[in-house]
Design a protein around this motif. Structure first.
Motif, PDB file in Angstrom:
ATOM      1  N   LEU A  34       0.810  -1.216   0.000  1.00 16.45           N
ATOM      2  CA  LEU A  34       0.000   0.000   0.000  1.00 16.45           C
ATOM      3  C   LEU A  34       0.844   1.267   0.000  1.00 16.45           C
ATOM      4  CD1 LEU A  34      -2.750  -0.996   2.613  1.00 16.45           C
ATOM      5  CD2 LEU A  34      -2.829  -1.171   0.119  1.00 16.45           C
ATOM      6  N   ARG A  35       2.177   1.092   0.064  1.00 18.61           N
ATOM      7  CA  ARG A  35       3.121   2.217   0.139  1.00 18.61           C
ATOM      8  C   ARG A  35       2.816   3.118   1.330  1.00 18.61           C
ATOM      9  NH1 ARG A  35       4.392   4.063  -6.073  1.00 18.61           N
ATOM     10  NH2 ARG A  35       5.003   2.001  -6.778  1.00 18.61           N
ATOM     11  N   LEU A  36       2.633   2.484   2.495  1.00 21.03           N
ATOM     12  CA  LEU A  36       2.362   3.218   3.727  1.00 21.03           C
ATOM     13  C   LEU A  36       3.462   2.963   4.741  1.00 21.03           C
ATOM     14  CD1 LEU A  36      -1.453   2.559   4.216  1.00 21.03           C
ATOM     15  CD2 LEU A  36      -0.367   4.729   3.604  1.00 21.03           C
ATOM     16  N   ARG A  53       1.611   6.987   6.706  1.00 22.41           N
ATOM     17  CA  ARG A  53       2.027   8.077   5.825  1.00 22.41           C
ATOM     18  C   ARG A  53       2.258   7.495   4.436  1.00 22.41           C
ATOM     19  NH1 ARG A  53       6.853   9.736   3.737  1.00 22.41           N
ATOM     20  NH2 ARG A  53       7.982   8.185   4.958  1.00 22.41           N
ATOM     21  N   LYS A  54       1.596   8.068   3.442  1.00 20.37           N
ATOM     22  CA  LYS A  54       1.763   7.620   2.057  1.00 20.37           C
ATOM     23  C   LYS A  54       3.175   7.934   1.586  1.00 20.37           C
ATOM     24  CE  LYS A  54      -0.439   5.818  -1.450  1.00 20.37           C
ATOM     25  NZ  LYS A  54      -0.839   4.439  -1.427  1.00 20.37           N
ATOM     26  N   ASP A  56       5.857   8.320  -1.537  1.00 24.04           N
ATOM     27  CA  ASP A  56       5.856   8.565  -2.984  1.00 24.04           C
ATOM     28  C   ASP A  56       6.712   7.519  -3.710  1.00 24.04           C
ATOM     29  OD1 ASP A  56       8.595   9.369  -2.978  1.00 24.04           O
ATOM     30  OD2 ASP A  56       8.053  11.454  -2.675  1.00 24.04           O
ATOM     31  N   HIS A  60       9.504   4.966  -2.226  1.00 26.48           N
ATOM     32  CA  HIS A  60       9.136   3.548  -2.269  1.00 26.48           C
ATOM     33  C   HIS A  60      10.287   2.719  -2.841  1.00 26.48           C
ATOM     34  CE1 HIS A  60       6.756  -0.073  -2.825  1.00 26.48           C
ATOM     35  NE2 HIS A  60       7.057  -0.058  -4.102  1.00 26.48           N
TER      36      HIS A  60
END
Length: 72
Positions: A34-36, A53-54, A56, A60
């Protein structure tokens, strides 16, 4: 948090329930699906969905490279 800590083996992402990767340098747990990134504050993982937190695309890739290198 230490990767040998028994607690680490049962931690899961609160959103997809999948495993998390420890990023000790970042003091965070990472869900690459989920790229968190979830922070670890005073040794306590902050695993509320709102704490994620996302990450980028550039970060990633950097984190995946770091995880692959530490797996060796």
């Amino acid at each position: 948090m230490n990767p040998d800590d028994p607690l680490f083996t049962i931690l899961a992402c609160p959103l997809d329930k999948g495993p998390l990767s420890l990023l000790p340098e970042e003091e965070a747990l990472y869900n690459p699906r989920l790229r968190l990134s979830y922070p670890i504050v005073d040794g306590i993982p902050q695993l509320l969905p709102s704490s994620g937190r996302k990450v980028d695309a550039d970060d990633h890739e950097r984190l995946l490279t770091r995880l692959k290198a530490s797996a060796r």
